[in-house]
Design a protein around this motif. Structure first.
Motif, PDB file in Angstrom:
ATOM      1  N   UNK A   1      47.912  -6.976  19.330  1.00 50.69           N
ATOM      2  CA  UNK A   1      46.701  -7.807  19.258  1.00 50.69           C
ATOM      3  C   UNK A   1      45.689  -7.235  18.275  1.00 50.69           C
ATOM      4  N   UNK A   2      44.897  -8.127  17.735  1.00 47.50           N
ATOM      5  CA  UNK A   2      43.815  -7.723  16.846  1.00 47.50           C
ATOM      6  C   UNK A   2      42.769  -6.971  17.662  1.00 47.50           C
ATOM      7  N   UNK A   3      42.238  -5.877  17.126  1.00 50.63           N
ATOM      8  CA  UNK A   3      41.175  -5.189  17.868  1.00 50.63           C
ATOM      9  C   UNK A   3      39.902  -6.050  17.882  1.00 50.63           C
ATOM     10  N   UNK A   4      39.150  -5.927  18.925  1.00 53.68           N
ATOM     11  CA  UNK A   4      37.911  -6.692  19.078  1.00 53.68           C
ATOM     12  C   UNK A   4      36.928  -6.363  17.965  1.00 53.68           C
ATOM     13  N   UNK A   5      35.962  -7.277  17.733  1.00 46.90           N
ATOM     14  CA  UNK A   5      34.930  -7.009  16.745  1.00 46.90           C
ATOM     15  C   UNK A   5      34.139  -8.246  16.374  1.00 46.90           C
ATOM     16  N   UNK A   6      33.257  -8.055  15.405  1.00 51.18           N
ATOM     17  CA  UNK A   6      32.404  -9.129  14.893  1.00 51.18           C
ATOM     18  C   UNK A   6      33.137  -9.814  13.738  1.00 51.18           C
ATOM     19  N   UNK A   7      33.120 -11.140  13.734  1.00 52.00           N
ATOM     20  CA  UNK A   7      33.721 -11.889  12.629  1.00 52.00           C
ATOM     21  C   UNK A   7      32.829 -11.679  11.398  1.00 52.00           C
ATOM     22  N   UNK A   8      33.410 -11.152  10.300  1.00 57.29           N
ATOM     23  CA  UNK A   8      32.598 -10.871   9.115  1.00 57.29           C
ATOM     24  C   UNK A   8      32.139 -12.142   8.384  1.00 57.29           C
ATOM     25  N   UNK A   9      31.104 -12.009   7.551  1.00 50.45           N
ATOM     26  CA  UNK A   9      30.636 -13.157   6.759  1.00 50.45           C
ATOM     27  C   UNK A   9      31.778 -13.729   5.912  1.00 50.45           C
TER      28      UNK A   9
ATOM     29  N   UNK B   1      48.224 -16.647  15.899  1.00 48.40           N
ATOM     30  CA  UNK B   1      46.886 -16.973  15.423  1.00 48.40           C
ATOM     31  C   UNK B   1      46.047 -15.704  15.328  1.00 48.40           C
ATOM     32  N   UNK B   2      44.732 -15.847  15.230  1.00 50.52           N
ATOM     33  CA  UNK B   2      43.850 -14.696  15.018  1.00 50.52           C
ATOM     34  C   UNK B   2      43.880 -13.686  16.155  1.00 50.52           C
ATOM     35  N   UNK B   3      44.417 -14.057  17.300  1.00 49.82           N
ATOM     36  CA  UNK B   3      44.589 -13.064  18.366  1.00 49.82           C
ATOM     37  C   UNK B   3      45.437 -11.898  17.868  1.00 49.82           C
ATOM     38  N   UNK B   4      46.303 -12.171  16.900  1.00 51.95           N
ATOM     39  CA  UNK B   4      47.220 -11.156  16.384  1.00 51.95           C
ATOM     40  C   UNK B   4      46.899 -10.742  14.952  1.00 51.95           C
ATOM     41  N   UNK B   5      46.477 -11.677  14.095  1.00 50.53           N
ATOM     42  CA  UNK B   5      46.219 -11.311  12.697  1.00 50.53           C
ATOM     43  C   UNK B   5      44.745 -11.181  12.356  1.00 50.53           C
ATOM     44  N   UNK B   6      43.860 -11.468  13.288  1.00 51.04           N
ATOM     45  CA  UNK B   6      42.430 -11.276  13.058  1.00 51.04           C
ATOM     46  C   UNK B   6      41.780 -12.412  12.295  1.00 51.04           C
ATOM     47  N   UNK B   7      40.492 -12.243  11.969  1.00 51.07           N
ATOM     48  CA  UNK B   7      39.771 -13.273  11.215  1.00 51.07           C
ATOM     49  C   UNK B   7      40.390 -13.469   9.829  1.00 51.07           C
ATOM     50  N   UNK B   8      40.273 -14.669   9.310  1.00 51.11           N
ATOM     51  CA  UNK B   8      40.796 -14.990   7.976  1.00 51.11           C
ATOM     52  C   UNK B   8      39.673 -15.575   7.123  1.00 51.11           C
ATOM     53  N   UNK B   9      39.787 -15.440   5.791  1.00 48.05           N
ATOM     54  CA  UNK B   9      38.743 -15.978   4.906  1.00 48.05           C
ATOM     55  C   UNK B   9      38.617 -17.498   5.035  1.00 48.05           C
TER      56      UNK B   9
END
Length: 187
Positions: free
Chosen positions: A141-149, A163-171
């Motif tokens: 799983x993707x580590x927790x955090x703030x979605x970047x700008x 989905x992002x649960x595994x690959x994290x935020x995307x541009x």
């Protein structure tokens, strides 16, 4: 055998069949090219209903709860996901097909990943995580955090969704537009 001899040996019925098949193939190719140019796509993955979808241009900033078509970035994680069979071949960078996902968090929102996903302290329904894929391979799983700008966090309710649960935020610049069902069915 020469070309002339080959032509003479073909019956009129065989020549007609070749012409009809050639015309049908040309019509099918023209239909596919027109559909793709018009923003139509066929979804064959269970993350969203199967069938015909349309990419609707997004004339505003993306928002939470938008169902979007998005090209994932050409990263090592996406390359591995493609190698594992999570992503189909397509026209996006890295040679993958666009994903249909819901935006559940945007820039500045806090995503917490535990047994399930929480956004700004609110649990996302049906968001439990899998520790292994359908073939028994481990999923991280993707580590927790703030979605970047400039990024979004994506999700689909299908339990096996990648989905992002595994690959994290995307541009967010990978967003092609809103996903609109045209002729679909949920199996």
């Amino acid at each position: 055998m020469t070309v002339a001899a080959t032509r003479q040996s073909m019956t009129t019925q065989q020549r007609r069949a070749i012409v009809v098949l050639s015309m049908a193939a040309a019509a099918a190719i023209l239909l596919v090219v027109t559909a793709v140019a018009g923003g139509y796509r066929v979804n064959v993955t269970p993350s969203e209903p199967l069938g015909l979808w349309r990419i609707v241009p997004l004339d505003r900033p993306v928002a939470v709860n938008d169902l979007v078509f998005i090209c994932p970035p050409a990263t090592a994680e996406m390359g591995e996901a493609r190698a594992r069979g999570y992503l189909r071949s397509g026209s996006c960078p890295g040679g993958v097909a666009p994903l249909i996902k819901t935006v559940i968090a945007a820039a500045g929102q806090h995503v917490e990943i535990g047994d399930s996903v929480s956004v700004d302290g609110r649990v996302v329904s049906s968001s439990s995580l899998a520790l292994r894929d359908g073939k028994g391979r481990p999923l991280t799983p993707f580590p927790s955090g703030i979605v970047p700008p400039g990024y979004v966090f994506l999700y689909a309710t299908f339990p096996g969704s990648y989905d992002s649960r595994y690959f994290g935020p995307v541009p967010a610049f990978g967003i092609l537009g809103l996903a609109q069902e045209v002729l679909t069915y949920a199996p």
